[in-house]
Scaffold this active site. Sequence first.
Site, PDB file in Angstrom:
ATOM      1  CB  CYS A  91       6.660  72.439  86.791  1.00  0.00           C
ATOM      2  SG  CYS A  91       4.890  72.335  87.074  1.00  0.00           S
ATOM      3  CG  HIS A 358       4.927  77.298  89.004  1.00  0.00           C
ATOM      4  ND1 HIS A 358       5.871  77.326  88.110  1.00  0.00           N
ATOM      5  CD2 HIS A 358       4.705  76.017  89.178  1.00  0.00           C
ATOM      6  CE1 HIS A 358       6.296  76.055  87.775  1.00  0.00           C
ATOM      7  NE2 HIS A 358       5.378  75.136  88.162  1.00  0.00           N
ATOM      8  CB  CYS A 388       8.616  68.807  91.812  1.00  0.00           C
ATOM      9  SG  CYS A 388       7.493  70.438  92.136  1.00  0.00           S
TER      10      CYS A 388
END
Length: 402
Positions: A91, A358, A388
């Site tokens: 991510c 996202h 994260c």
Amino acid sequence: MTDAFIYDHVRTPRGRGKADGSLHEVTALRLAETALRALKDRTGLDTGLVDDVILGCVDPVGEAGGDIARAAALVADYGVHVPGVQINRFCASGLDAVNFAAAQVMSGQHEMAVGGGVESMSRIGIGASGGAWPVDPAIAIKSYFMPQGVSADLIATKYGFTRDECDAYAVRSQERAAKSWGEGLFNGSVVPVRDVNGITLLDRDEHMRPGTDMQSLAALKASFVQMGQMGGFDAVATDAHPDVEVVDHVHHAGNSSGIVDGAAAVLVGSKAAGEAAGLRPRARIRAFANIGSDPALMLTGPVDVTRKVLAKAGMSVSDIDLFEVNEAFAAVVLRFCQAFDLDPEAVNVNGGAIALGHPLGATGAMILGTVLDELERTGKERALITLCIGAGMGTATIIERV
């Protein structure tokens, strides 16, 4: 060491990552091209000055596979001399791509580079690239592997965040995102995605649900109960953290990040390169860092890496005006705020991934651009961006306006 400056940034809108999403017909290559071409066109950039293009992509398989950064640079007419490389730190890939570009400049090996990312989650499903971590006992057992949603629920349980608190955070994200779009705060950095005929497919984020309230969220069932209880991952969680007796499952689709398509690009260069291009720097990259964190909690890396990057920069939390913490799950941001006793009014002030979505490989570059715009709008000086990461990691970057 040479300073690395941000000269401009752009992003596409985020399209729903489903077959009925507005960007489903657009390949990852075309999304990346859109961002790169817009960055070039709006700055009048001579691509002869660009030494590298670095793009994050978390599932670089099929049509998104190979080296999508090089392919996108060519399609966007950056010239055959401009190389490209695709990176993957889950991510945080998009933010790390910017950091890699900055590192090239800071080291003096390159003068100007583009960092960013792309993900077409409607066309290439999440997890399509596979990997040993979830399936090979050699790493799965050692790292206490569990789905990220169960880890998010473990964080909520361990640090005392209730379902209502997570839902209230999600409502605030939706409200802030809707307000930002309503006030035109994203207009300067979001470029429309068009089809081959030049018809606009999408010009604003479409994952938002501005009417979201506590009542509508309360009607949603927790998403990770079956994985945790019947799949056995609750037992993994409590084995890794025996202070937690029972995992309280509080996350669901409404307080977790949305699956979307999108791309972003950030132009980074030295002072001399900016002068050669006739560009004014908008911000300086002050420091960046990566860290490994508890793989079972998995999503608390932003806390650990923020401590690291602040120490590296010789700064404290009070030196930061705005924080962008990727909203992978509500508990991730709540834990971050709890750890540093932050004022919620300084965190994700334009909404985040719960409302906007996202697009894995692109998000880090997107939220860096969002907070840079906000620094300029409000006259504030410094921001910290952090995400994260799967398998327990964190990435963070500090920028300051110039």
